[in-house]
Design a protein around this motif. Structure first.
Motif, mmCIF file in Angstrom:
data_model
loop_
_atom_site.group_PDB
_atom_site.id
_atom_site.type_symbol
_atom_site.label_atom_id
_atom_site.label_comp_id
_atom_site.label_asym_id
_atom_site.label_seq_id
_atom_site.Cartn_x
_atom_site.Cartn_y
_atom_site.Cartn_z
ATOM 1 N N CYS A 10 7.191 4.983 22.642
ATOM 2 C CA CYS A 10 7.676 6.235 23.240
ATOM 3 C C CYS A 10 8.903 6.766 22.495
ATOM 4 O O CYS A 10 9.018 7.978 22.255
ATOM 5 N N ARG A 11 9.815 5.891 22.105
ATOM 6 C CA ARG A 11 11.009 6.312 21.380
ATOM 7 C C ARG A 11 10.635 6.898 20.011
ATOM 8 O O ARG A 11 11.231 7.893 19.565
ATOM 9 N N GLU A 48 8.917 10.336 20.664
ATOM 10 C CA GLU A 48 9.898 11.296 21.187
ATOM 11 C C GLU A 48 10.881 11.703 20.098
ATOM 12 O O GLU A 48 11.379 12.840 20.090
ATOM 13 N N GLY A 49 11.155 10.803 19.163
ATOM 14 C CA GLY A 49 12.091 11.102 18.085
ATOM 15 C C GLY A 49 11.535 11.997 17.006
ATOM 16 O O GLY A 49 12.238 12.319 16.037
ATOM 17 N N ARG A 59 0.705 8.502 26.316
ATOM 18 C CA ARG A 59 1.605 7.514 25.700
ATOM 19 C C ARG A 59 2.671 7.029 26.681
ATOM 20 O O ARG A 59 3.054 5.863 26.668
ATOM 21 N N SER A 60 3.129 7.933 27.528
ATOM 22 C CA SER A 60 4.192 7.582 28.478
ATOM 23 C C SER A 60 3.736 6.554 29.508
ATOM 24 O O SER A 60 4.572 5.945 30.184
#
Length: 468
Positions: free
Chosen positions: A250-251, A254-255, A356-357
């Motif tokens: 997720c990081r 999201e990045g 994905r979350s």
């Protein structure tokens, strides 16, 4: 050995069918020996019924496929199209008395155009063969299912296959520009285009991709290609829990990072791969995350992703030093399903895709299912897509274990829907998931899909009993 028409056992109906087929096909393209035809009865899926084909045909030309379909229509005989039979949903399984239409002999690459960035191929071309051929022109065909050394382009189109690189490059449907399709009555239809853009009429090409041979027989495909990217470098990150590995995914997404690959292997899968291939993967890990970049500066991208993995709780982050080390890590991932099969001898490979979350919730839920049914369930996943492959390992000779395997499989699919996902991200519906398709799309959606089927195949002879 191919038996002659005189030697092959047959009743009057089969005899009429074989005679009609031989009127437009060479004798070597018509197989009637039951010892031979039985080998074409099913694909690689477990718990999927398969019938006994009346005959197997292996055409080499479009005209021969048209003859098969005209014969089938005239005699009202079902037709089951097949590629390499590497599918995992029973979509290529024979039905009793059917014609198995194997397209593996139609295996020519007809054109590669570096200017238009397209390839024109027949359905029997093996995925890896095409990839290597276009690579000689500095081009790249991204879809890469784990079975890419065996699976065919026609089968990839039929099941809308994915692969390891989908997180950046997308799935098969995004690379099919146009199709030549033989319809149920033998007519030839062309859909789509060779151009970079085109919006003329309904998008029948996209409709046919993933239709599992239920609407027509793909005999030629125009495929989009991309410039060949730089060789990718891979990073391996170990985690103390699957949840923290999913947090890293997720990081990364999201990045704004765009990895060419983002794959996850749980502890069960890692141990299975080590047992099969002695690759020295870290068995102390609860989850192994593989990230790759094929950019001009992959080392910098891997460093940024490595930092995110550490922030999510990675216990160790190891970037590959060169392409050879990267390929070794990817080989470990590609061996996952084969390794899990060796654990108990039989597997049921699920294909549930979630947002994905919700990936961490999915893996936690799968672990609970494994405990509930006292089964070994390994998970490998295209984590960047949220596409999980929970693989239930069981002894097919043990009735109780087989029952528990099937029940756990269904519970995992239910979990995927509860988390806002879908019952299949890339393997298709086939026989295995017909009931679950109805649950996912609802009665109105099912009614409309059946109406589309009736428009293409009013007699219902194309791959009957599949999808719904």
């Amino acid at each position: 050995m191919i038996m002659s028409r005189i030697e092959a056992p047959r009743d009057d109906a089969t005899g009429t069918l074989v005679d009609r087929l031989l009127a437009g096909l060479p004798s070597e393209a018509v197989l009637t020996d039951p010892d031979v035809t039985v080998s074409y009865a099913n694909d690689m899926a477990s718990f999927c019924e398969a019938g006994t084909p009346a005959v197997v045909v292996l055409p080499r030309t479009v005209e021969e496929v048209q003859h098969v379909m005209r014969t089938a229509t005239a005699l009202r005989v079902p037709v089951v199209p097949q590629g390499a039979r590497t599918g995992l949903s029973g979509a290529a399984n024979a039905s009793d008395g059917c014609i198995v239409l194997s397209l593996v002999k139609m295996d020519r690459i007809l054109e590669i155009s570096p200017v238009d960035r397209i390839a024109v191929v027949e359905p029997g071309v093996v995925n890896a063969t095409l990839s290597r051929a276009v690579g000689e022109h500095g081009l790249y065909y991204p879809p890469d299912p784990s079975s890419w050394e065996m699976c065919t382009i026609g089968g990839n189109i039929g099941t809308a296959s994915g692969g390891l690189c989908c997180v950046k490059y997308g799935v098969t449907a995004e690379y099919v520009l146009g199709l030549d399709v033989v319809l149920a009555d033998g007519r030839l239809m062309s859909t789509g285009r060779r151009t970079a853009k085109g919006v003329a009429g309904y998008d029948l090409t996209r409709l046919l991709v993933g239709s599992e041979g239920s609407l027509g027989i793909v005999v030629r495909a125009v495929l989009a290609l991309k410039p060949q990217p730089p060789r990718q470098l891979v990073l391996a990150a170990e985690f103390g829990s699957a949840r923290s590995a999913c947090d890293a995914v997720c990081r990364i997404m999201e990045g704004g990072h765009v990895p060419s690959l983002l794959e996850l292997m749980d502890r069960t899968t890692v141990k299975a791969v080590n047992a099969l291939a002695h690759m020295g993967l870290p068995e102390t890990t609860e989850a192994l995350l593989l990230a790759a970049f094929d950019t001009h500066d992959p080392a910098a991208d891997l460093a940024a992703v490595g930092a995110l993995c550490e922030a999510a709780g990675a216990t160790q982050v190891v970037p590959a030093e060169d392409t050879a080390e990267s390929e070794l890590l990817l080989q470990a991932r590609r061996l996952s399903l084969t390794a899990l099969e060796a654990v108990k001898g039989t597997t049921m490979i699920d294909d549930v895709c979630v947002p994905r979350s919700r990936l961490g919730d999915m893996l936690d839920g799968i672990e609970r299912v494994a405990e509930k049914y006292a089964l070994t369930i390994g998970v490998c996943a295209h984590a960047g897509d949220g596409n999980t492959h929970p693989t239930v390992c069981f002894d097919a000779t043990d009735p109780d274990e087989s029952r528990r395997a099937r029940e756990s499989f269904d519970e995992i699919m239910a979990l995927g829907l509860e988390l806002g996902g879908t019952i299949t991200g890339e393997h298709g519906v086939g026989v295995l998931k017909k009931e679950w398709l109805a649950r996912e799309i609802g009665p109105v959606g099912l009614e409309m899909q059946r109406a589309v089927k009736a428009a293409f195949d009013p007699l219902g002879i194309l791959n009957p009993g599949k999808v719904f």
